[in-house]
Design an enzyme around this catalytic site. Structure first.
Site, PDB file in Angstrom:
ATOM      1  N   ASP A  57      -8.846   0.812 -25.065  1.00  0.00           N
ATOM      2  CA  ASP A  57      -9.309   0.699 -23.687  1.00  0.00           C
ATOM      3  C   ASP A  57      -9.280   2.041 -22.975  1.00  0.00           C
ATOM      4  O   ASP A  57      -8.509   2.936 -23.335  1.00  0.00           O
ATOM      5  CB  ASP A  57      -8.411  -0.269 -22.889  1.00  0.00           C
ATOM      6  N   GLU A  61       1.905  -7.489   9.179  1.00  0.00           N
ATOM      7  CA  GLU A  61       1.993  -6.039   9.338  1.00  0.00           C
ATOM      8  C   GLU A  61       2.813  -5.378   8.237  1.00  0.00           C
ATOM      9  O   GLU A  61       2.570  -4.242   7.862  1.00  0.00           O
ATOM     10  CB  GLU A  61       2.613  -5.705  10.699  1.00  0.00           C
ATOM     11  N   ARG A  91      -2.784  -9.101 -20.704  1.00  0.00           N
ATOM     12  CA  ARG A  91      -3.687  -8.802 -21.810  1.00  0.00           C
ATOM     13  C   ARG A  91      -3.040  -7.870 -22.840  1.00  0.00           C
ATOM     14  O   ARG A  91      -3.545  -7.732 -23.962  1.00  0.00           O
ATOM     15  CB  ARG A  91      -4.998  -8.210 -21.301  1.00  0.00           C
ATOM     16  N   PRO A 144       0.805  -1.225   0.000  1.00  0.00           N
ATOM     17  CA  PRO A 144       0.000   0.000   0.000  1.00  0.00           C
ATOM     18  C   PRO A 144       0.838   1.275   0.000  1.00  0.00           C
ATOM     19  O   PRO A 144       0.317   2.359  -0.274  1.00  0.00           O
ATOM     20  CB  PRO A 144      -0.840  -0.115   1.274  1.00  0.00           C
TER      21      PRO A 144
END
Length: 246
Positions: free
Chosen positions: A170, A117, A155, A90
């Protein structure tokens, strides 16, 4: 392309890698996958991969030894250029289509999926090449994030999609959101397809798609318009859209 994934829950990947485009890509030999349980590289009989953090605090931290040994083992076996080693975290850079396109040019990717953690900081400092976050929120582990990145990269590989133009059109590939799509029937419960799309006039259809792509981006993600330089015809269309929305 070769993709290796390090996870203590390798069974999570079987359903994703074994279906749809990701499976077809492997069948076409555009990519090969290997999911490795880095617990197998732990240097203790209990196969422990985490420990308490120095200095105290809540949660457990992934030890450097099993992950270092697992990555070094994969690198040693690999042929070709040095792989990109991607840490799902994150705290990493926010993932974008541009990053997907960048990673799709590599020969070998290694993804590290953590739990607990966090990671021992020496993993970040001395082992990885990239830290990636798929959004500003926290998941239980890095596996789901890695699946997202792998899907978006694979992809883009040559020959994987049925049409080479598919990924070019896209959302985000052009810097804009994609235009709306319609299919048969032309009239469904009184809801009709725009006349221009059934007109057969390809010039007008292309202009409509450009304008609707701009309109959708203007309404939903105006921040994207600040990041790209539009050609003159697109600027004119955008001005019309903005006047209509005032």
């Amino acid at each position: 392309m070769k993709i290796d994934v390090l996870s203590i829950f390798p069974e999570m990947f079987s359903g994703v890698l074994g279906h749809s485009i990701l499976k077809k890509a492997e069948e076409k030999q555009a990519v090969s996958y290997q999911v490795v349980n880095f617990r197998d590289f732990a240097d203790n009989r209990h196969q422990t991969v985490d420990d308490y953090p120095y200095g105290g605090g809540a949660g457990m931290v992934l030890k450097p030894q099993p992950i270092f040994d697992a990555v070094e083992n994969l690198v040693q076996k690999a042929e070709g250029k040095k792989p990109r080693v991607v840490l799902m975290c994150p705290q990493g850079e926010r993932y974008t289509q541009k990053k997907a396109e960048e990673l799709s040019q590599e020969e070998h990717l290694i993804f590290i999926c953590g739990h607990y953690e966090g990671y021992d900081e020496r993993i970040r400092e001395h082992l990885i090449t990239d830290e990636i976050s798929i959004g500003d929120y926290v998941l239980t582990g890095g596996e789901l994030g890695a699946m997202v990145v792998i899907d978006s990269v694979v992809r883009l590989l040559p020959g994987v999609l049925g049409s080479e133009e598919s990924h070019i059109q896209d959302s985000f590939s052009t810097g804009l959101l994609e235009h709306p799509h319609y299919t048969r029937p032309a009239d469904f419960r009184g809801m009709k397809v725009p006349d221009v799309l059934v007109s057969g006039n390809h010039r007008l259809i292309e202009e409509w798609r450009k304008k609707e792509s701009l309109r959708r981006t203007h309404l939903r993600r105006p921040d994207l318009l600040e990041e790209i330089e539009l050609p003159s015809d697109m600027k004119k269309l955008l001005a019309e859209i903005r006047n209509q929305s005032e």
